[in-house]
Design a protein around this motif. Structure first.
Motif, PDB file in Angstrom:
ATOM      1  N   LEU A  98       0.394   4.979   6.809  1.00  0.00           N
ATOM      2  CA  LEU A  98      -0.701   3.844   6.942  1.00  0.00           C
ATOM      3  C   LEU A  98      -0.671   3.661   8.508  1.00  0.00           C
ATOM      4  O   LEU A  98       0.056   3.885   9.156  1.00  0.00           O
ATOM      5  CB  LEU A  98       0.147   2.772   6.352  1.00  0.00           C
ATOM      6  CG  LEU A  98       0.403   2.881   4.882  1.00  0.00           C
ATOM      7  CD1 LEU A  98       1.263   1.699   4.480  1.00  0.00           C
ATOM      8  CD2 LEU A  98      -0.914   2.947   4.277  1.00  0.00           C
ATOM      9  N   GLU A 111      -4.003   6.686   6.709  1.00  0.00           N
ATOM     10  CA  GLU A 111      -4.707   7.596   7.510  1.00  0.00           C
ATOM     11  C   GLU A 111      -4.813   9.124   7.058  1.00  0.00           C
ATOM     12  O   GLU A 111      -3.544   9.438   6.252  1.00  0.00           O
ATOM     13  CB  GLU A 111      -3.777   7.873   8.814  1.00  0.00           C
ATOM     14  CG  GLU A 111      -4.463   8.700   9.889  1.00  0.00           C
ATOM     15  CD  GLU A 111      -3.305   8.674  11.292  1.00  0.00           C
ATOM     16  OE1 GLU A 111      -4.180   8.592  12.206  1.00  0.00           O
ATOM     17  OE2 GLU A 111      -2.206   8.267  11.114  1.00  0.00           O
ATOM     18  N   THR A 141     -12.132  10.424   4.847  1.00  0.00           N
ATOM     19  CA  THR A 141     -12.115   9.063   4.063  1.00  0.00           C
ATOM     20  C   THR A 141     -11.416   9.275   2.654  1.00  0.00           C
ATOM     21  O   THR A 141     -10.856   8.141   2.175  1.00  0.00           O
ATOM     22  CB  THR A 141     -13.332   8.521   4.016  1.00  0.00           C
ATOM     23  OG1 THR A 141     -14.328   9.850   3.375  1.00  0.00           O
ATOM     24  CG2 THR A 141     -14.145   8.065   5.403  1.00  0.00           C
ATOM     25  N   ALA A 168       0.757  -1.065  -0.117  1.00  0.00           N
ATOM     26  CA  ALA A 168      -0.068   0.128   0.035  1.00  0.00           C
ATOM     27  C   ALA A 168       0.835   0.984   0.220  1.00  0.00           C
ATOM     28  O   ALA A 168       1.569   1.483   0.854  1.00  0.00           O
ATOM     29  CB  ALA A 168      -0.925   0.061   1.259  1.00  0.00           C
ATOM     30  N   THR A 176      -2.593   0.654  11.326  1.00  0.00           N
ATOM     31  CA  THR A 176      -3.207  -0.502  11.706  1.00  0.00           C
ATOM     32  C   THR A 176      -3.402  -0.392  13.200  1.00  0.00           C
ATOM     33  O   THR A 176      -2.802  -0.282  13.904  1.00  0.00           O
ATOM     34  CB  THR A 176      -2.171  -1.464  11.340  1.00  0.00           C
ATOM     35  OG1 THR A 176      -1.548  -1.594   9.978  1.00  0.00           O
ATOM     36  CG2 THR A 176      -2.932  -3.035  11.577  1.00  0.00           C
ATOM     37  N   HIS A 187      -4.414   0.862   6.845  1.00  0.00           N
ATOM     38  CA  HIS A 187      -5.201   1.512   5.818  1.00  0.00           C
ATOM     39  C   HIS A 187      -4.719   2.979   6.041  1.00  0.00           C
ATOM     40  O   HIS A 187      -3.942   3.294   6.808  1.00  0.00           O
ATOM     41  CB  HIS A 187      -6.637   1.416   6.199  1.00  0.00           C
ATOM     42  CG  HIS A 187      -7.028   2.234   7.582  1.00  0.00           C
ATOM     43  ND1 HIS A 187      -7.107   1.710   8.733  1.00  0.00           N
ATOM     44  CD2 HIS A 187      -7.432   3.832   7.899  1.00  0.00           C
ATOM     45  CE1 HIS A 187      -7.361   2.597   9.807  1.00  0.00           C
ATOM     46  NE2 HIS A 187      -7.497   3.550   9.246  1.00  0.00           N
TER      47      HIS A 187
END
Length: 188
Positions: A85, A22, A137, A5, A87, A20
């Motif tokens: 990123l 941030e 988002t 990613a 987690t 994901h």
């Protein structure tokens, strides 16, 4: 090496496998929010585990509810709302207690919900620091966000105002940084 990613890969493997992106923007406020504007309140203790990119978080709500999380953040070095990123792993109380025995630097704050912001008011050597965050988002939502007037300065691109840096900050450093943004009032 690249891959995963966001093209981040290296000695830590592929940090994006379970992570994901941030997206957040950070702002300084001169004062804490008015109680009448606050929608919820919680206290947060963050334990930054020494020698790692891991943060152990304990959240407590006024009704006695608790939440425990282990977080890994892999930052990116570029301007803007994409911070890197992230987690998160939810923990039980016993798991938290076990990990809390590891060496860590601790950052404590009270977080006030002031939609669309979360506003952190810090304790200890960081008293007087009022830092707001807005999470997004997608990139367009982050770019188009207009901060409310109580936001004195945006510090999204100032790495001094990240948890991992603040946990190592002295009172003297903090006061100097706030003065740079025109906030010398936090001298008490």
């Amino acid at each position: 090496m690249t891959g995963g990613a966001g093209g981040i890969r290296g000695r830590w493997g592929d940090p994006g496998k379970y992570a994901h992106v941030e997206r957040e923007r950070r702002f300084l406020l001169a004062v804490p929010p008015a109680p009448s504007a606050v929608t919820d309140t919680r206290t947060i203790d963050d334990r930054y585990l020494v020698g790692t990119r891991l943060r152990l978080r304990r959240v407590e709500w006024p009704d006695g509810g608790r939440e425990f999380k282990l977080t890994q953040k892999v930052p990116v070095v570029r301007p803007g709302a994409v911070q890197g990123l992230i987690t998160n792993t939810c923990l039980s109380s016993a798991e938290y207690d076990l990990l809390a025995s590891l060496p860590a630097r601790v950052l404590s704050e009270t977080r006030f919900g002031l939609p669309p912001l979360g506003v952190d008011v810090f304790d200890g050597p960081l008293r007087g620091l009022v830092l707001a965050e807005a999470e997004f988002t997608d990139d367009e939502e982050a770019r188009s966000f207009v901060p409310p007037p109580e936001c004195v300065a945006e510090v999204t691109d100032d790495s001094r105002f990240t948890g991992g840096r603040l946990v190592e900050t002295s009172r003297r450093e903090l006061l100097r940084w706030l003065a740079e943004y025109g906030l010398p009032r936090a001298t008490s």
